[in-house]
Design an enzyme around this catalytic site. Structure first.
Site, PDB file in Angstrom:
ATOM      1  N   SER A 175       0.745  -1.281   0.103  1.00  0.00           N
ATOM      2  CA  SER A 175       0.058  -0.122   0.013  1.00  0.00           C
ATOM      3  C   SER A 175       0.754   1.366   0.123  1.00  0.00           C
ATOM      4  CB  SER A 175      -0.813   0.040   1.242  1.00  0.00           C
ATOM      5  OG  SER A 175      -0.024  -0.063   2.521  1.00  0.00           O
ATOM      6  N   GLY A 206      -2.106  -4.531   1.164  1.00  0.00           N
ATOM      7  CA  GLY A 206      -2.286  -5.567   2.097  1.00  0.00           C
ATOM      8  C   GLY A 206      -1.114  -6.562   1.702  1.00  0.00           C
ATOM      9  N   ASN A 248       4.163  -5.038   5.755  1.00  0.00           N
ATOM     10  CA  ASN A 248       3.004  -6.093   6.324  1.00  0.00           C
ATOM     11  C   ASN A 248       3.852  -7.033   7.062  1.00  0.00           C
ATOM     12  OD1 ASN A 248       0.698  -4.189   5.495  1.00  0.00           O
ATOM     13  ND2 ASN A 248       1.167  -4.786   3.472  1.00  0.00           N
ATOM     14  N   ASP A 267      -4.766   7.314  10.014  1.00  0.00           N
ATOM     15  CA  ASP A 267      -4.159   5.749  10.643  1.00  0.00           C
ATOM     16  C   ASP A 267      -2.895   6.104  11.095  1.00  0.00           C
ATOM     17  OD1 ASP A 267      -2.642   5.802   8.294  1.00  0.00           O
ATOM     18  OD2 ASP A 267      -3.756   4.243   7.319  1.00  0.00           O
ATOM     19  N   HIS A 281       0.130   5.245   6.942  1.00  0.00           N
ATOM     20  CA  HIS A 281       0.017   5.564   5.537  1.00  0.00           C
ATOM     21  C   HIS A 281       0.689   7.117   5.373  1.00  0.00           C
ATOM     22  CE1 HIS A 281      -2.177   1.948   5.437  1.00  0.00           C
ATOM     23  NE2 HIS A 281      -1.324   1.529   4.244  1.00  0.00           N
TER      24      HIS A 281
END
Length: 216
Positions: free
Chosen positions: A36, A73, A101, A182, A185
């Site tokens: 991402s 993801g 991730n 968040d 990001h």
């Protein structure tokens, strides 16, 4: 009707032959391959990392096309699973940035290294120059995990002789002004900071790709 002699035909054929791409002054196609952070989660396409990097490279005088090969993801395992398929779209060089991730999920660093190594093997076989952008593990997973995870990227860069940018989120991580709500990001300003840091190595990647093309 004018008929060509054999010598004339050969001369015409040579003059009109398809020129191999290696000799063309075409844009260097850089595949930005990652998760991402590459794809541009929460951002319009024109503010994603590939788009901003392409703009920065062009502003620096490089004739490039940066392809967005990000998939939100992705872990290193899922990235490995789609790498060869993605390369089928064409690329002259690769910015490889995966592992964030893996760290967020606390996956074993040995597995992360195994998957990255497999991707680097694919890219080496394809004779594509690589810029490996590293990642640091979340510090809440403990010092031992962080030390093991963080060491993966510089070790692989040295082993494979790739260009290397130690930490993709350098100057951005944990800064609320440079991240989305968040806290993970980057926002458009954060991406601009990343691009500024990446730019010297990205330009070297483009130069390496042109050199590889010249050598055939």
């Amino acid at each position: 009707m004018r008929f060509l002699t054999r010598r004339g035909f050969l001369a015409l054929a040579a003059a009109t032959a398809v020129i191999p791409r290696a000799t063309l002054a075409a844009p260097v196609r850089v595949l930005a391959f990652g998760d991402s952070l590459i794809h541009g989660y929460g951002l319009p396409p024109e503010e994603s990392l590939p788009a901003q990097l392409e703009a920065a490279l062009k502003a620096a005088g490089d004739d490039v096309m940066v392809i967005n090969g990000g998939n939100s993801g992705d872990t290193t395992a899922s990235g490995l699973a789609r790498l060869e398929w993605t390369l089928g779209g064409g690329a002259d060089a690769v910015l490889l940035s995966l592992g964030a991730n893996d760290g967020l999920r606390g996956l074993e660093p040995a597995e992360t290294e195994k998957n990255l190594r497999a991707m680097l093997d694919v890219l080496k076989q394809a004779k594509l120059p690589v810029l490996l952008a590293g990642m640091y593990a979340p510090r809440n997973l403990g010092q031992d995990y962080a030390a093991e995870f963080d060491a993966v990227y510089p070790r692989l860069a040295a082993e494979y002789g790739t260009l290397f940018y130690p930490f993709l989120l350098q100057g951005v991580v944990l800064d609320p002004a440079l991240n989305q709500a968040d806290g993970i990001h980057p926002n458009a300003k954060g991406v601009a900071v990343i691009v500024e840091g990446l730019l010297p190595e990205a330009r070297a990647l483009v130069e390496e790709a042109r050199g590889a093309a010249t050598q055939g």
